[in-house]
Design a protein around this motif. Sequence first.
Motif, PDB file in Angstrom:
ATOM      1  N   TYR A   3      29.144 -15.379  61.098  1.00 29.05           N
ATOM      2  CA  TYR A   3      28.720 -14.927  59.774  1.00 29.05           C
ATOM      3  C   TYR A   3      27.212 -14.835  59.729  1.00 29.05           C
ATOM      4  O   TYR A   3      26.505 -15.636  60.339  1.00 29.05           O
ATOM      5  CB  TYR A   3      29.177 -15.907  58.693  1.00 29.05           C
ATOM      6  CG  TYR A   3      30.653 -15.874  58.450  1.00 29.05           C
ATOM      7  CD1 TYR A   3      31.214 -14.949  57.579  1.00 29.05           C
ATOM      8  CD2 TYR A   3      31.492 -16.759  59.092  1.00 29.05           C
ATOM      9  CE1 TYR A   3      32.579 -14.912  57.357  1.00 29.05           C
ATOM     10  CE2 TYR A   3      32.863 -16.734  58.879  1.00 29.05           C
ATOM     11  CZ  TYR A   3      33.391 -15.808  58.013  1.00 29.05           C
ATOM     12  OH  TYR A   3      34.741 -15.769  57.795  1.00 29.05           O
ATOM     13  N   LYS A   4      26.739 -13.864  58.981  1.00 27.32           N
ATOM     14  CA  LYS A   4      25.317 -13.759  58.683  1.00 27.32           C
ATOM     15  C   LYS A   4      25.100 -14.474  57.354  1.00 27.32           C
ATOM     16  O   LYS A   4      25.860 -14.281  56.412  1.00 27.32           O
ATOM     17  CB  LYS A   4      24.907 -12.294  58.558  1.00 27.32           C
ATOM     18  CG  LYS A   4      23.448 -12.116  58.201  1.00 27.32           C
ATOM     19  CD  LYS A   4      23.075 -10.651  58.062  1.00 27.32           C
ATOM     20  CE  LYS A   4      21.613 -10.559  57.665  1.00 27.32           C
ATOM     21  NZ  LYS A   4      21.213  -9.183  57.403  1.00 27.32           N
ATOM     22  N   GLY A  83      29.427  -7.639  51.582  1.00 27.94           N
ATOM     23  CA  GLY A  83      29.826  -7.034  52.846  1.00 27.94           C
ATOM     24  C   GLY A  83      30.603  -7.977  53.738  1.00 27.94           C
ATOM     25  O   GLY A  83      30.727  -9.170  53.480  1.00 27.94           O
ATOM     26  N   ARG A  84      31.098  -7.396  54.779  1.00 31.17           N
ATOM     27  CA  ARG A  84      31.933  -8.109  55.738  1.00 31.17           C
ATOM     28  C   ARG A  84      31.076  -9.030  56.612  1.00 31.17           C
ATOM     29  O   ARG A  84      29.949  -8.684  56.969  1.00 31.17           O
ATOM     30  CB  ARG A  84      32.658  -7.071  56.595  1.00 31.17           C
ATOM     31  CG  ARG A  84      33.694  -7.616  57.504  1.00 31.17           C
ATOM     32  CD  ARG A  84      34.369  -6.438  58.216  1.00 31.17           C
ATOM     33  NE  ARG A  84      35.047  -6.894  59.397  1.00 31.17           N
ATOM     34  CZ  ARG A  84      36.317  -7.251  59.415  1.00 31.17           C
ATOM     35  NH1 ARG A  84      37.045  -7.169  58.328  1.00 31.17           N
ATOM     36  NH2 ARG A  84      36.867  -7.667  60.526  1.00 31.17           N
ATOM     37  N   SER A  85      31.592 -10.183  56.935  1.00 30.99           N
ATOM     38  CA  SER A  85      30.928 -11.151  57.815  1.00 30.99           C
ATOM     39  C   SER A  85      29.611 -11.671  57.258  1.00 30.99           C
ATOM     40  O   SER A  85      28.708 -12.031  58.007  1.00 30.99           O
ATOM     41  CB  SER A  85      30.703 -10.570  59.215  1.00 30.99           C
ATOM     42  OG  SER A  85      31.915 -10.133  59.774  1.00 30.99           O
TER      43      SER A  85
END
Length: 96
Positions: A3-4, A83-85
């Motif tokens: 993950y960011k 957003g994703r991740s």
Amino acid sequence: MQYKLLFSKEAKEKLESLETHDPKKYKKVCKILGYMETNLSHPSLQTHKYESLSGPEGQEVFEAYVENRTPGAWRIFWYYGPGRSVITVWAIAPHP
């Protein structure tokens, strides 16, 4: 899954304040943030949904433990997105 991490203004300010005023706590928080980036199911996090809060757009908010069994134990409050991740760290604070 990786993950960011993004930080709210308040969370970023708290992290910067800890770095200056409480280096021991800062080190603990950074360790937990590292786990959050790489393994949200790490046992140290004890991650769970925090029922009494919602994110700025109604997102489910979760908490991760920085400390446990300590008076005023610190927590990291976060939600998924944008957003994703991506995880947004919303607050870093003592448990209410």
